[in-house]
Design an enzyme around this catalytic site. Structure first.
Site, short mmCIF file in Angstrom:
data_model
loop_
_atom_site.label_atom_id
_atom_site.label_comp_id
_atom_site.label_asym_id
_atom_site.label_seq_id
_atom_site.Cartn_x
_atom_site.Cartn_y
_atom_site.Cartn_z
N HIS A 84 0.84 -1.21 0.00
CA HIS A 84 0.00 0.00 0.00
C HIS A 84 0.87 1.25 0.00
O HIS A 84 1.92 1.29 0.64
CB HIS A 84 -1.01 -0.01 1.14
CG HIS A 84 -0.47 -0.07 2.54
ND1 HIS A 84 -0.24 1.06 3.30
CD2 HIS A 84 -0.14 -1.12 3.34
CE1 HIS A 84 0.18 0.70 4.50
NE2 HIS A 84 0.27 -0.61 4.56
N ASP A 86 -0.23 4.32 1.02
CA ASP A 86 -0.57 5.33 2.04
C ASP A 86 0.16 5.08 3.34
O ASP A 86 0.64 3.97 3.61
CB ASP A 86 -2.09 5.35 2.29
CG ASP A 86 -2.62 4.07 2.92
OD1 ASP A 86 -2.24 2.98 2.45
OD2 ASP A 86 -3.41 4.15 3.88
N GLU A 181 -5.00 1.63 2.64
CA GLU A 181 -5.00 0.41 3.48
C GLU A 181 -5.16 0.79 4.94
O GLU A 181 -5.86 0.11 5.69
CB GLU A 181 -3.70 -0.37 3.27
CG GLU A 181 -3.71 -1.77 3.87
CD GLU A 181 -3.20 -1.86 5.29
OE1 GLU A 181 -3.31 -2.94 5.89
OE2 GLU A 181 -2.71 -0.85 5.86
#
Ligand SMILES: [Zn+2]
Length: 416
Positions: A84, A86, A181
């Protein structure tokens, strides 16, 4: 197998990616939750294209999809590697200044931009394994973002290695980078058809050698208590206050077990997370967690009995008890496809590491992906102290993860 020139690149990539602010936002209703996540997604798609991966694309939601084509005549299942982009909302991700500490000497590291942020072997015993090696921290005012930019850097470096070394045989490999996520929406806009893979691995785990094939199974329960309302001035022997009954239910919960604060390892729990109401009606939201899915109904029956016993003492009051499925232990799916975990174990061993099987006391995108049809255990990246200003990672752990993935794609080819 890996020269130093090669080894350096995973750290270089990592240092570049962590400087892009990609914090997600739990209060946003957009996809992605913050548009700045797309800055990194666009950078990754460009870098993949520059490597010669011609179908690399990013979409409006911030997902990145790319394919490393097969270079074998064998029929090999399509494998996906996923991380992910983020970083967690818990700690600032703006203006991350990564610092490489060469040849770590075992002493405390005081971070330069905030002297109260100190890494020590006491706080992180795993640091001792990195004495004499290189580690990376942030500067004291932000998180580092190794969760999960280490996973991103590892997958990017694996891609670069496979493109540069066509003698390494493998099937079709799909690369997936997801937004959001950390706010539980990593798969919200994922296009499984477009992804078109049979098995997956998330790169989102801790110590070198860690392999996670098990998560909690999770339900949510909402208890609604209905009281009996009347004018408070004339309520004698009439009113039943729902707030007080809800409070009684909470008070009737066991004090020494059955809660997050009293359980660990493989134990499940029941956990009130939200309370609201008025005298007439009150609701309590619970999360129910266990590794054994069949135990969820046992926990729920016990909770229901506790609530009903309270309500029974107050004539006129009534109760609603609603269960909502949240996610399920990925092991249920992985046990039906044992080769996915077995090959990962073998790859970790071929990289010269000891496998440590871990269970996650929570859910991951891997648990959601597993039940969306992509059995998906979680492989280590080396990330430590995540979601905090003292987050750190050892460069050698990231290198070992790249090496593990290169072995893993070869194992899938060999065994097909
Ligand atoms: Zn993560």
């Amino acid at each position: 197998m890996f020269n130093t020139q090669y080894s350096f690149t995973v750290a270089e990539r990592f240092l570049r990616y962590v400087q892009v602010d990609t914090q997600s936002d739990p209060h946003s209703n957009t996809h992605p939750s913050t548009s700045k996540q797309k800055d990194l997604s666009a950078m990754l798609a460009d870098e993949l294209l520059a490597m010669g991966i011609t179908d690399a694309t990013t979409d409006e939601y911030g997902y990145v999809y790319a394919t490393i084509p097969a270079n074998t005549s064998k029929e090999v299942p399509v494998i996906c590697f996923c991380s992910h982009v983020d970083t967690a909302p818990d700690c600032s991700g703006t203006g991350v200044k990564p610092i490489v500490h060469r040849n770590y000497d075992g002493n405390d590291i005081v971070l330069p931009d905030d002297g109260t942020q100190i890494l020590s072997t006491k706080k992180y015993p795993y640091l001792e394994k990195h004495i004499g090696k290189d580690i990376i921290t942030a500067s004291g005012t932000t998180l580092l973002g190794s969760d999960d930019k280490s996973g991103v850097a590892i997958i990017m470096d694996m891609a670069n290695y496979l493109i540069a070394n066509p003698d390494v045989k493998h099937g079709t490999i799909r690369i997936l980078f997801t937004p959001d996520e950390e706010v539980g929406k990593g798969t919200a806009k994922l296009d499984m058809q477009k992804l078109n893979a049979s098995f997956g691995y998330t790169l989102d785990g801790g110590e070198a050698g860690d392999l996670e094939d098990e998560t909690f199974s999770a339900d949510g329960v909402q208890i609604t208590v209905h009281g009996v309302i009347s004018h408070p001035g004339y309520a004698k022997n009439k009113m039943v206050n729902a707030l007080k009954l809800a409070g009684e239910i909470l008070d009737a919960l066991p004090k020494n077990d059955w809660s997050p604060e009293t359980t660990e390892l493989k134990q499940g729990f029941v956990h009130p997370v939200h309370f609201s109401g008025i005298a007439e009606k009150a609701t309590i939201d619970f999360v129910i967690r266990d590794f054994d899915t069949s135990q969820l109904t046992v926990h729920e029956a016990r909770l229901k009995k506790i609530a009903e016993d309270v309500i029974a003492k107050h004539p006129g009051a009534s109760l609603e008890f609603n269960v909502q499925e949240q996610y399920r232990n990925m092991k249920e799916v992985l046990d039906q496809n044992p080769q996915v975990v077995a090959y990962a174990k073998e790859a970790i061993e071929r990289a010269g590491l000891k496998v440590r099987m871990e269970s996650i006391r929570g859910g991951t995108d891997g648990s959601r992906l597993s039940f969306m049809g992509l059995p998906c255990p979680n492989i280590f990246t080396g990330m430590q102290g995540i979601h905090s200003k003292t987050e750190w990672i050892g460069i050698s752990d990231m290198q070992k993860a790249v090496e593990t993935l290169v072995h893993l794609v070869q194992i899938w080819e060999e065994k097909s």
